[in-house]
Design an enzyme around this catalytic site. Sequence first.
Site, mmCIF file in Angstrom:
data_model
loop_
_atom_site.group_PDB
_atom_site.id
_atom_site.type_symbol
_atom_site.label_atom_id
_atom_site.label_comp_id
_atom_site.label_asym_id
_atom_site.label_seq_id
_atom_site.Cartn_x
_atom_site.Cartn_y
_atom_site.Cartn_z
ATOM 1 C CE LYS A 1 26.451 39.375 38.414
ATOM 2 N NZ LYS A 1 26.550 40.285 37.251
ATOM 3 C CD GLU B 1 37.622 48.434 30.820
ATOM 4 O OE1 GLU B 1 36.680 48.322 31.618
ATOM 5 O OE2 GLU B 1 38.728 47.860 30.965
ATOM 6 N NE ARG C 1 40.408 49.945 34.306
ATOM 7 C CZ ARG C 1 40.236 48.749 34.859
ATOM 8 N NH1 ARG C 1 39.232 47.992 34.482
ATOM 9 N NH2 ARG C 1 41.063 48.306 35.768
#
Length: 638
Positions: A283, A369, A398
């Site tokens: 990243k 979640e 979710r």
Amino acid sequence: MNYQILSEIKDPKDLKKLDSRSLSLLAQELRHRIIDVLSQTGGHLASNLGVVELTLALHYVFDSPSDKLIWDVSHQTYIHKLLTGRNELFPTIRQTGGLSGFSNPKESPHDHFYAGHAGTALSLALGVAKQRDLSKEKNYIIPIIGDATLTCGMSLEALNNISRDIKKFIVILNDNEMSISKNVGAITRILSRMLSNPRTTRLYQELDGLLTKIPGYGALISQQGHRITESIKHLFSPAVFFENFGLSYIGPIDGHNINEMIQAFEGIKNSNWPVFIHVLTKKGQGMNEALNNPSLWHGAKPFSPNTGKFLPTTSDKPTFPKIFGKHLLKMARTDESIVAITPAMSQGSCLDQFVAEYPDRCLDVGIAEAHSVTYAGGVAYGKKHKVFSSVYSTFLQRGFDNVFHDVCLQELNVVFAIDRAGIAGGDGQTHNGIYDISFLNAMPNMVIAQPRDGDKLKDLLESAHAWNLPASIRYPNMETTETEREREVLPLGKGEVLQSGSEVLIVAVGHMSELAFEISEKLNLHGIQPTLVDPVFIKPLDEELFVELLKTHSIVVTIEEHSLASGFGILFNSFTLRNGFYPKVLNFGVPEIFVEQGKYKDLLKSIGLTADTIYQKLLKTLEEEVERKNIHMQEVLS
């Protein structure tokens, strides 16, 4: 910079004309383009810098849009957009009326799904592959997932349904060892670079060679020893993990080596079984600041491309999330029973300092979640701990069933700190937190509250566990005010009158009270003084207060930054009818549309959620009411 090669790329097919050197130069131009534009607009920087070569190689080998590139989360599709005809529009990314920061089928045939939540790509890709096979088509289906994708339960469910017979199905794992924050959990350790080290392969090859050389018994021992080497492979390589799901594992491959990836992709195009290609990327590749701190540069604010420093903000006001994180930590320092849980949002929810000081009491469970909600219920069991579940509104969707089944039904005192409740600005459709009131209101035992400022947020945090019920405190990611006044213990279900008046009652949820005061100032010019109320609690509603107010107010305005189809306004309308009141009610909120990305104020204006719009409609209603009353009086007199 002169984008000599990029300016000629109008379609992915144009890439196939380039040689290896030109592809490398294009990679440099793409990185510069990303940095140049995002320094002005902000956006997902580190993740997109990390997939430059990977995206180039995919589009070079495969034929989009016939071959389906299906990106998980899709915040890393900026390079994909630049290569699929959207370069000229790229400076509009995340802006009002501009390009979405995520994949968007309305933008381009190269985007196949709206995507902003992790863990959906594998399931979607399997469905698309089934549709393709039923239609007797021959194109490739290529889901691109991140290592954090595999912390999602839904991704594991999809893996469990991959058939060995699926052809032209290629899973690309972009392994950068991160989601937004550092990955957590056992699955991520399976995919770590240590376990992916090619030296493991040499280890069991050398062991097999040594066993074979033993005089007289070498071959026999080698056959038995093969089981040993396979055991070593199980211990040290991620290959077996994926091969057990019917995927042929290839990798790890250097995700910043275009030629190596092109060779790998070309080499598996004729496979008669599903393939899993493990690509290692970094990243922030190409920008030192983002490479060294990818979490900070995940969703970057505007910055100077020359210095690599974020531009100074014009305000020193705190945001609701910062006040939440700071005050919860303050509470935790004096109360050892406080536990916070978050699904991979410790930094976004401003809990990073809490994690640093109390790692055993501030728990990041990864992008999971539903698990985070049920886990919170388990920690709350026994009532020995005060549990705060910190989650974005759009992600709490979710965990809908988990809130019902594992918290409310069990009557557990979990407090949900619902961040990003409201319009999501640049993040757009997939991230608008404007539906939580509707599904939380359906839950028996659930308290729903919203603070109008930082002080009220602190009061609610301090008071919530005293109610001994599941509770939700929703707040936006925006600036607000706070003071150092002493905290108030808030009684359950009590609203507040902010200004007393007559005839017109304005009920503004949370930070919408600022709009209410602006509307009041405009009405004052006409000699009208409205009553302003902050309900504080959406559920339970302060029925005693509103019964009294409805006796003396014939016009009611409700204002909320939530879906009108199922929000506070609908609940209030139902309350008035149940109690035999029939005022003229005007409900203002988010209409039943998917609100796109853009600047916050632009979006509010587009949906009519501004002081001027509400004032104009209210003034017209007042004039109509006066006219109606005059006509009625004339009829009575005649």
